[in-house]
Write a protein that holds these residues in place. Structure first.
Motif, short mmCIF file in Angstrom:
data_model
loop_
_atom_site.label_atom_id
_atom_site.label_comp_id
_atom_site.label_asym_id
_atom_site.label_seq_id
_atom_site.Cartn_x
_atom_site.Cartn_y
_atom_site.Cartn_z
N ILE A 296 0.91 -1.15 0.02
CA ILE A 296 -0.07 0.21 -0.08
C ILE A 296 0.70 1.10 -0.01
O ILE A 296 2.04 1.23 0.40
CB ILE A 296 -1.04 0.05 1.15
CG1 ILE A 296 -0.10 0.01 2.43
CG2 ILE A 296 -1.92 -1.06 1.22
CD1 ILE A 296 -0.73 0.23 3.78
N ASN A 297 0.28 2.42 -0.43
CA ASN A 297 0.95 3.72 -0.40
C ASN A 297 -0.26 4.61 0.15
O ASN A 297 -1.31 4.29 0.21
CB ASN A 297 1.26 4.23 -1.82
CG ASN A 297 2.43 2.95 -2.42
OD1 ASN A 297 3.48 3.09 -1.74
ND2 ASN A 297 2.27 2.57 -3.52
N GLU A 298 0.43 5.87 0.31
CA GLU A 298 -0.51 6.86 1.00
C GLU A 298 -1.75 7.21 -0.14
O GLU A 298 -1.37 7.14 -1.33
CB GLU A 298 0.33 8.29 1.10
CG GLU A 298 1.11 8.20 2.37
CD GLU A 298 1.79 9.43 2.91
OE1 GLU A 298 1.16 10.38 2.37
OE2 GLU A 298 2.71 9.15 3.54
N ASN A 299 -2.86 7.42 0.37
CA ASN A 299 -4.16 7.78 -0.31
C ASN A 299 -4.76 6.56 -1.00
O ASN A 299 -5.75 6.76 -1.89
CB ASN A 299 -3.95 9.08 -1.22
CG ASN A 299 -3.42 10.25 -0.65
OD1 ASN A 299 -4.06 10.62 0.65
ND2 ASN A 299 -2.81 11.09 -0.91
N ASP A 300 -4.01 5.46 -0.82
CA ASP A 300 -4.64 4.09 -1.37
C ASP A 300 -6.12 3.62 -0.66
O ASP A 300 -6.07 3.91 0.51
CB ASP A 300 -3.89 3.02 -1.37
CG ASP A 300 -2.72 3.04 -2.51
OD1 ASP A 300 -2.78 3.79 -3.31
OD2 ASP A 300 -1.75 2.34 -2.40
N LYS A 301 -7.23 3.52 -1.42
CA LYS A 301 -8.31 3.05 -0.98
C LYS A 301 -8.17 1.38 -0.51
O LYS A 301 -7.70 0.78 -1.59
CB LYS A 301 -9.55 3.14 -1.63
CG LYS A 301 -9.89 4.68 -2.06
CD LYS A 301 -11.18 4.94 -2.64
CE LYS A 301 -11.40 6.41 -2.71
NZ LYS A 301 -12.64 6.69 -2.62
#
Length: 149
Positions: free
Chosen positions: A123-128
């Motif tokens: 995952i990365n930042e702003n991923d749903k």
């Protein structure tokens, strides 16, 4: 002479004690008499259907039939709410070098800690993401985190 003075003070003390006993007895009798008089005019209170105290008796026409089986004694049983363990959220912060981050729950707007060991997908930042909650040392942790399709 010392003996007669001592005896005199003993007599005085005994007289004082006797006088106190008599006064106490008179007060006791006065209280009893007063209580008997006040028993006649005791103010009476009624409880209305809302649980309020009133001076007037309730109307017999307003009597309500109560089913005794509906009365719950003790603590009411907890109703189990159906809880969906799968939660939806957005990655608020994730540090790949340290291996942890935070996910913001879209329903409750709470932030939950996530560790790299609880990830299914990267995952990365702003991923749903979709995740489940598990009790951790310092609160609820997001586990089984995967990207939302």
């Amino acid at each position: 002479m010392a003996k007669s003075q001592q005896t005199f003070s003993k007599r005085e003390k005994e007289k004082k004690r006797q006088k106190k006993r008599e006064e106490k007895q008179k007060k006791k009798e006065a209280r009893r008499a007063e209580a008997k008089e006040s028993d006649v005019g005791i103010p009476f209170a009624y409880v209305d259907k809302f649980g309020n105290l009133t001076a007037t008796p309730p109307e017999p026409t307003e009597d309500e039939e109560i089913d005794a089986s509906e009365i719950v004694l003790g603590i009411p049983q907890k109703v189990e709410e159906e809880f969906d363990p799968k939660r939806k959220g957005k990655v608020a912060f994730f540090d790949h070098s340290k291996g942890f981050g935070f996910i913001m729950d879209t329903e409750t707007q709470e932030k939950h800690f996530v560790h790299v060991s609880g990830l299914i997908d990267e995952i990365n930042e702003n991923d749903k993401v979709i995740f489940e909650l598990e009790k951790g040392q310092k609160g609820m942790n997001a586990v089984r985190v995967s990207l939302q399709e």
